[in-house]
Enzyme design. Sequence first.
Site, PDB file in Angstrom:
ATOM      1  CD  GLN A  43      -2.629   1.688   0.546  1.00  0.00           C
ATOM      2  OE1 GLN A  43      -2.353   2.428  -0.384  1.00  0.00           O
ATOM      3  NE2 GLN A  43      -3.841   1.173   0.722  1.00  0.00           N
ATOM      4  N   GLY A  64     -23.829  -0.408   8.088  1.00  0.00           N
ATOM      5  CA  GLY A  64     -22.964  -1.520   7.737  1.00  0.00           C
ATOM      6  C   GLY A  64     -22.144  -1.240   6.493  1.00  0.00           C
ATOM      7  CD  GLU A  85      -4.782   0.169   4.407  1.00  0.00           C
ATOM      8  OE1 GLU A  85      -4.215   0.655   5.398  1.00  0.00           O
ATOM      9  OE2 GLU A  85      -4.188  -0.132   3.357  1.00  0.00           O
ATOM     10  NE  ARG A  86     -11.294   6.719   2.715  1.00  0.00           N
ATOM     11  CZ  ARG A  86     -12.609   6.885   2.698  1.00  0.00           C
ATOM     12  NH1 ARG A  86     -13.371   6.151   1.903  1.00  0.00           N
ATOM     13  NH2 ARG A  86     -13.190   7.767   3.485  1.00  0.00           N
ATOM     14  CD  GLU A 118      -8.061   0.226  -3.912  1.00  0.00           C
ATOM     15  OE1 GLU A 118      -9.207   0.153  -3.448  1.00  0.00           O
ATOM     16  OE2 GLU A 118      -7.068  -0.260  -3.370  1.00  0.00           O
ATOM     17  NE  ARG A 122     -11.238   3.463  -5.536  1.00  0.00           N
ATOM     18  CZ  ARG A 122     -11.434   2.339  -4.871  1.00  0.00           C
ATOM     19  NH1 ARG A 122     -10.849   2.156  -3.717  1.00  0.00           N
ATOM     20  NH2 ARG A 122     -12.205   1.381  -5.356  1.00  0.00           N
TER      21      ARG A 122
END
Length: 292
Positions: A43, A64, A85-86, A118, A122
């Site tokens: 990452q 959720g 991961e967020r 990724e 973004r």
Amino acid sequence: MKNKGKSLGKGIDALFQELEEVDVKKDEVLELSLNELRPNPYQPRKTFDEVSLQELANSIEQSGVFQPIIVRKSAVKGYEIIAGERRFRASKLAQRETIPAIIRDFDEEAMMQVAVLENLQREDLNPLEEAEAYDMLMKNLKLTQAEVAERLGKSRPYIANYLRLLSLPQLVKEMMQDERLSMGQARTLLGLKNKEQILKLANRCVKENLTVRQLEQLVSTMNESKDKKKVPRIVKEKPYYLRESEDRLMDKFGTSVEIQEKEGKGKIEIEYLSQSDLTRILDILDIHFDEA
């Protein structure tokens, strides 16, 4: 991640299609314990916006996690996160015990590429994180700048411009991380011939809130002073067409370029930082030497 077909390199479309296409009828969605998960070891993003992360945690607390994260089985223990991961971090903030996940079979190379792509798609990476991501791909996968550029759908000068940021002094890098210095200002600082002056000029840039153009003039003045061994003086600003030509050449070669003109004649100076950097520039110029 829109229009990825136009912006990603060969083989990457298929990789992202496999990553993004979640079919609840075909893919088994499991509830995995958060304690079994660990972030993607490749990452590139080091910082996460705490405010937006807390907002996501509040949403997860109420409703959720709607979109499953993507993981792979770890060779050591549990699972490694490929994407999401967020959601993982926000779920921990929301004090949840599990998270919906889909297990995919990704090798090390795919993990590295997905980790970088990724975030790039973004726009989650700051310039230094992006530079470190390219450097990681080059070192771990033994790729050249040209190969990284091809895989990610970027130009070689684009990759080179970011990699040059890694040669900045650590304190200057911290100024970039804190957003006190922009990438444009950092790139201009790299044009200083006396590298020991970079930190001092960076501090002045922050203190006086200098624009990129003002900084360029200072760098040009200081370089001229170094060449002529005299006190820096304010020089006449170059004509627009020369400055524009320098900018275009810098973008092409991914390094500092200076054009000097007098009475209609002049010269172009292209800076290189190492023997491999010189080889890269010669490659862009399509100049090759036969091996002895």
